[in-house]
Design an enzyme around this catalytic site. Structure first.
Site, mmCIF file in Angstrom:
data_model
loop_
_atom_site.group_PDB
_atom_site.id
_atom_site.type_symbol
_atom_site.label_atom_id
_atom_site.label_comp_id
_atom_site.label_asym_id
_atom_site.label_seq_id
_atom_site.Cartn_x
_atom_site.Cartn_y
_atom_site.Cartn_z
ATOM 1 C CB SER A 76 -0.856 -0.009 1.272
ATOM 2 O OG SER A 76 -1.490 1.239 1.460
ATOM 3 C CE1 TYR A 110 -4.010 -2.409 5.341
ATOM 4 C CE2 TYR A 110 -3.604 -0.060 5.035
ATOM 5 C CZ TYR A 110 -3.863 -1.318 4.505
ATOM 6 O OH TYR A 110 -3.950 -1.480 3.143
#
Ligand SMILES: NC(=O)c1ccc[n+]([C@@H]2O[C@H](COP(=O)([O-])OP(=O)(O)OC[C@H]3O[C@@H](n4cnc5c(N)ncnc54)[C@H](OP(=O)(O)O)[C@@H]3O)[C@@H](O)[C@H]2O)c1
Length: 258
Positions: free
Chosen positions: A140, A153
């Site tokens: 990401s 995360y």
């Protein structure tokens, strides 16, 4: 003999688009997720292509081993592993139940690591040599800076990026490539699952098909890092040069309510 691609999290979002692309490219697909119905729908949509379904919760401690043994028992060799399944959680670290955060680490980090480890030897020794072989790890843009209000995360994706870059160098002379796909905000179920639908992250999103296509093409070209979209590329570059504390504050702004 046709090559095989294993795609985790293929029941929706980026993984489903990856499945469509790899099917079109002539791969036999092994698609993994929890939602059997959604996997069956994709299988019938891809009628005419070879698609095998594995229903598996990838937060289970021995999930990767089960998937590997299932595939080996069927006599299959996997040429491409797409570690896509994963999720995020939005909120302050101390407010999100610990077990939920540990489950997130199990799928984003542990299962991804274990699947890469299990399949690597097979990929190196795969009889099909003239096709791209390797791993696509879905990281990401979160991998490039600390992320207050999604702390675990962001940290999990930093791990995925670092692991992928290191493995790419370890494997540079083997014909097996490792690509870290680093999408920015993408219009999938991700934000609902993360309880982040009302955050600034959703202000601008890309489509999962554009993201998957960038990942697929990057993998075919042997790229080590793929960041889809100019805006995401610029943001990730800026995060490298900004002081970490400032980059973290910007992430906090994005991870907060609009
Ligand atoms: N969307 C974004 O903005 C964005 C940005 C950067 C990176 N990413 C990354 O992209 C990847 C794919 O996410 P997405 O955006 O496509 O989200 P999504 O639409 O929510 O898809 C997630 C996929 O992972 C599977 N999955 C979730 N929990 C699972 C579990 N316990 N066991 C097995 N499979 C599970 C889901 O299938 P089931 O629910 O059927 O199990 C689904 O197929 C993730 O790694 C995510 O971190 C997303």
């Amino acid at each position: 003999m046709i090559p095989t691609a294993l795609i985790t999290g293929a029941s929706g979002g980026i993984g489903k688009e990856m499945a469509r692309l790899f099917a079109k490219a002539g791969y036999h697909l092994i698609i993994v997720a929890r939602s059997e119905e959604k996997l069956k729908q994709l299988q019938s949509e891809l009628d005419g292509h070879q698609v095998t379904i594995i229903v598996q919760d990838l937060t289970e401690a021995d999930a990767a081993k089960k998937v590997y043994e299932n595939i080996r028992a069927a006599g299959r060799t996997v040429e491409v592993v797409i570690n896509n399944a994963g999720f995020g959680l939005n909120g302050y670290f101390e407010d999100i139940p610990l077990e939920e955060q540990l489950e997130m680490l199990r799928i984003n980090v542990h299962t991804l690591t274990a699947l890469s480890h299990y399949f690597l030897k097979d990929m190196k020794n795969a009889p099909l040599r003239n096709i791209p072989r390797g791993i696509i790890n879905v990281a990401s843009t979160a991998a490039f800076q600390p992320g207050p209000k999604m702390a675990v995360y962001y940290a999990s994706k930093a791990y995925v990026l670092s692991l992928s870059e290191a493995l790419a160098v370890e494997l540079r002379e083997t014909g097996v490539t490792v690509t870290a796909l680093c999408p920015g905000a993408t219009a999938t179920n991700f934000f609902k699952t993360a309880r982040a639908e009302h955050t600034r992250l959703t202000n601008r999103t890309m489509t999962p098909s554009i993201v998957a296509k960038a990942g697929f093409l990057g993998f075919v070209k042997g790229k080590r890092i793929v960041i889809p979209g100019l805006r995401n590329q610029t943001g990730s570059l800026a995060a490298k040069f900004l002081p970490r504390s400032l980059a973290a504050k910007l992430a906090l702004y994005m991870d907060s309510e609009r």
